[in-house]
Write a protein that holds these residues in place. Sequence first.
Motif, PDB file in Angstrom:
ATOM      1  N   ASP B   7       0.698  -1.410  -0.322  1.00 27.11           N
ATOM      2  CA  ASP B   7       0.657   0.153  -0.006  1.00 27.11           C
ATOM      3  C   ASP B   7       0.598   1.386   0.379  1.00 27.11           C
ATOM      4  OD1 ASP B   7       1.274  -0.707   2.095  1.00 27.11           O
ATOM      5  OD2 ASP B   7      -0.715  -0.571   3.549  1.00 27.11           O
ATOM      6  N   VAL B   8       1.575   1.179  -1.031  1.00 29.83           N
ATOM      7  CA  VAL B   8       2.621   2.483  -0.762  1.00 29.83           C
ATOM      8  C   VAL B   8       1.745   3.332  -1.790  1.00 29.83           C
ATOM      9  CG1 VAL B   8       4.208   3.582  -2.457  1.00 29.83           C
ATOM     10  CG2 VAL B   8       3.892   1.574  -2.414  1.00 29.83           C
ATOM     11  N   HIS B   9       0.835   3.488  -2.080  1.00 31.86           N
ATOM     12  CA  HIS B   9      -0.654   4.543  -1.758  1.00 31.86           C
ATOM     13  C   HIS B   9      -1.099   5.337  -0.773  1.00 31.86           C
ATOM     14  CE1 HIS B   9       0.239   4.681  -6.476  1.00 31.86           C
ATOM     15  NE2 HIS B   9       0.348   3.273  -6.281  1.00 31.86           N
ATOM     16  N   ASP B  10      -0.927   4.228   0.088  1.00 34.78           N
ATOM     17  CA  ASP B  10      -2.042   4.566   1.654  1.00 34.78           C
ATOM     18  C   ASP B  10      -0.815   5.496   2.247  1.00 34.78           C
ATOM     19  OD1 ASP B  10      -4.668   2.725   0.781  1.00 34.78           O
ATOM     20  OD2 ASP B  10      -3.404   1.562   1.467  1.00 34.78           O
ATOM     21  N   VAL B  11       0.287   4.770   1.979  1.00 35.01           N
ATOM     22  CA  VAL B  11       1.146   5.826   3.035  1.00 35.01           C
ATOM     23  C   VAL B  11       1.749   7.199   2.486  1.00 35.01           C
ATOM     24  CG1 VAL B  11       3.293   5.339   3.996  1.00 35.01           C
ATOM     25  CG2 VAL B  11       2.494   3.342   3.509  1.00 35.01           C
ATOM     26  N   ALA B  12       1.806   6.770   1.021  1.00 35.76           N
ATOM     27  CA  ALA B  12       1.590   8.061   0.205  1.00 35.76           C
ATOM     28  C   ALA B  12       0.160   9.494   0.948  1.00 35.76           C
ATOM     29  CB  ALA B  12       1.862   8.764  -1.073  1.00 35.76           C
TER      30      ALA B  12
END
Lengths: 161, 161
Positions: B7-12
Motif C-alpha cells: 500500500d504505497v499509495h495509502d502511505v503516500a
Amino acid sequence: MTQTRRDVHDVASERLRAIDQRYSTGRRKLVQILSSAVHPLVTTEITAAASDLPQSSVYRNLSVLEEAGVVVKVLTTGERSAFELAEDLKGHHHHLVCVDCGKVVDIDVPEDVERLLSDGVSPAIKDAGFTLIGHRLDLMGRCDQCSRSSRAANFSTTSVK
Amino acid sequence: MTQTRRDVHDVASERLRAIDQRYSTGRRKLVQILSSAVHPLVTTEITAAASDLPQSSVYRNLSVLEEAGVVVKVLTTGERSAFELAEDLKGHHHHLVCVDCGKVVDIDVPEDVERLLSDGVSPAIKDAGFTLIGHRLDLMGRCDQCSRSSRAANFSTTSVK
DNA sequence: ATGAGTGCAAAGGCTTTGCATTAGG
DNA sequence: CCTAATGCAAAGCCTTTGCACTCAT
C-alpha cells in the motif's frame, strides 16, 4: 586526517602534463584553495576565495583538473556541485552531511568499517556485472545549529533500517 | 530485491494528509512511476514515463512529495537530481554507480556491513557535533558496457518503463 | 463555492561556450 | 612565435515561479 601533502602542486602539474594541459597560475590557485579547505567547496566559495578568478575560468579549470584526476566533484545535498582534491592527494575520508542545511564536514571512520567497505561488499556487485573501484560513504545527520533551531517541518527523513 | 510494498499509495496519501496536502492524480502517478522503477529517476525519465505531466507539475509535486517524506532526492553523478521512493517505502538499499556513464543500480549489501554502518561510526561523528540520522553508501565501479568499451562515452541512467 | 492543484510560459540561477586577447613554453 | 589559457559576455539548461484555469471537497 586529511593532510595536504607537500607536493600537491608537483602532482597536479604532472597529471595535467599527462593530458597535455599546462599548470597555469589560475589552476595552481584553484589547487591551492582546495588543498587548504577542510571541506568540499562550492563554486561560490571558490570564487570568494579567489575573487580575481572569473567564474568561467573557475568552471573551466575545475573541469580540466577533474579530467586530470586532480580534483573530484562531490555530491552533497542541494543542487550545486562542490569540489575537493582527489582522494590520493587529500587522503581517503568520508563526509558528514547535514540533511537540513547541507553543510559538509570531512571525517574518518574506524578502520574496521573501511575494511568491510572494501572487502565485504563484493558479492553484492557481482550480479550487477560491475567492477568495484571504490566507495563513497556519506553519514547523514543534523548539525548542531540545525538541531538547536530545529525549525518546523521535520516530517521527512525517517530512521534508517 | 526490495519492491513496492502493498500500500504505497495509502502511505503516500496518509503522509500528504499529515502536511495538509492532497493525494492528487498527478502525485499518484509520480508515486506509481517511482515505485516501479529499479533505480532512481531523473526528471526527464519521469516526464518520459508520464508524457502528459508538464515539467512544472513534476517538479512541484516531487517537491511536495519530498516534504511529505514520500520520496527523496538522490544525488549520483552529473548535475541533475534523481528521485526515488523514501527508504521506508522502498526498503533500505544502496547504489552501485558507474563512474564512467553514471548508470545507477540499486543493491543490497551484506547484513554485517549494514550493522557496522549503523553502529560503528558513532565516534567519528561525535566530535563534529552531528546527530546521526542515517547513511548513504555508493559503491563506485565500472559497469559491463563501460568496462568493455573502456571509454567514457556516456549518458546517464538507463531507461525504465 | 472555495481553495488546492494544474498548466503554460516566463523568469531565475548555475554552468557552459564563442570569440578576441593574453600569456606561457 | 604559437598555441593554450583567459576573460567577458552571451547562450544553455535545469529548475522555480506567476498567474489564470480546473478540479475536488
